[in-house]
Write a protein that holds these residues in place. Structure first.
Motif: not given
Length: 349
Positions: A93-96, A102-105, A107-108
């Motif tokens: 999620a963070v990469a996309r 953020v770390t909790e991709g 959830r965000v």
């Protein structure tokens, strides 16, 4: 056939360049979605169909999906696609989302998509939706935009949230305008059905392995490997096919077609570019970062590039072959492309 020749022949057949299919909805390219960046969808269909139907007639839906790019999909398949394309983990999620702090991709992203779903309850431009969304989401995914002179949600995050929010584009509008999907679902809680997308990719672009699939969907290789379907057939140590496509791979028809493939054609979106175009200098021409060009496909080989410009009712097509070719061999395809674009004639040079 040698190994590479068999793969190329299989893919040409899988992409249905033979024009034996009259119904656009039965084209395999719609299993993954037909990208429509820089008006690439119509020429991609012209390379596969005798007659190109209007895509905005209701059978297909346009929205941001794979890699955040606009794609046409079969309308009935779009609601379920949100869960299939949902990131496979927090790192994914963070990469996309283009790596916001953020770390909790997951959830965000869920928060952003849920807020966007609540904001857009009827037709709404991207600008208005963005303005209403920004104060509702974590500040880590927003930033100052010099072009807009405003703070808003980062574009990669916004694009990733549109599909799970249950939104599509209104293709009749010049400005990006969102419309809620009919029967839209709640924002996904987890990824479901990603394995089906892997199988669809391999039917069209196989045989292939973890790295190619991961790059195509923009997901981490380890997550793709963990979600890999267990009913695939290994063609080599690093490539697989669905069981129902093995016979087609073992004895594909000769790839005797001549086509003008547009930039971003699905055939060119396979991630093993070294196989499609072995020469590195030629690769740089086919997959230019700026000033994209189409590809000359001759009997399965990419033998050059082309550019087109509409002037009045005429389409001027300039070809740049890598080898000696008779440019007249592309005249019929150029005329077909002109008709698909609503122009009267085409000139090849």
């Amino acid at each position: 056939m040698a190994d590479r020749e068999r793969v190329i022949a299989y893919r040409v057949a899988a992409h249905q360049f033979d024009r034996a299919t009259a119904d656009a909805a039965r084209l395999r390219v719609f299993d993954l979605g037909l990208q429509d960046s820089e008006r690439s969808a119509v020429p991609a269909l012209a390379a596969r169909l005798e007659t190109v139907p209007p895509l905005d007639g209701g059978a297909f839906t346009l929205t941001w999906t794979v890699r955040g790019a606009p794609h046409w999909h079969r309308a009935g398949e779009v609601p379920a696609l949100a869960a299939r394309l949902w990131p496979l983990g927090d790192a994914d999620a963070v990469a996309r989302m283009n790596r916001p702090p953020v770390t909790e991709g997951l959830r965000v992203l869920h928060e952003v998509a849920s807020a966007l779903r609540d904001v857009v309850t009827g037709p709404m431009t991207k600008g208005e939706a963005s303005a209403r969304l920004t104060p509702l989401v974590p500040p880590e995914v927003t930033g100052w935009c010099r072009g807009c002179e405003a703070t808003h949600v980062h574009d990669p995050v916004f694009r990733l949230a549109v599909l799970p929010a249950g939104l599509r584009f209104d293709p009749a509008e010049q400005t990006v305008t969102f419309v809620p999907l009919e029967h839209r679902r709640e924002v996904p809680a987890r990824a479901e059905g990603f394995g089906d997308l892997v199988t669809d990719y391999l039917r069209l672009h196989g045989p292939a392995g973890y790295a190619e699939v991961a790059q195509y969907f923009g997901a981490p290789v380890r997550d793709v490997k963990a979600a890999w379907p267990d009913d695939l057939v290994a063609i080599s140590k690093k490539s697989w096919l669905p069981a129902d496509r093995v016979d087609a791979f073992e004895d594909p028809p000769e790839p005797e077609v001549v086509r003008l493939l547009p930039p971003l054609d699905p055939y060119l979106n396979a991630r093993d570019r070294d196989l499609l175009v072995p020469d590195e200098e030629h690769q740089k021409q086919v997959w230019r970062v700026l000033g994209r060009r189409g590809a000359l496909l001759v009997d399965g080989e990419v033998l050059g590039t082309w550019q087109a410009r509409a002037a009045g009712g005429r389409l001027d097509v300039k070809v740049s072959p890598f080898v000696s070719l008779d440019v007249d061999m592309f005249a019929e395809e150029a005329a077909r492309l002109a008709r698909a674009r609503g122009l009267e004639e085409a000139v090849i040079s």
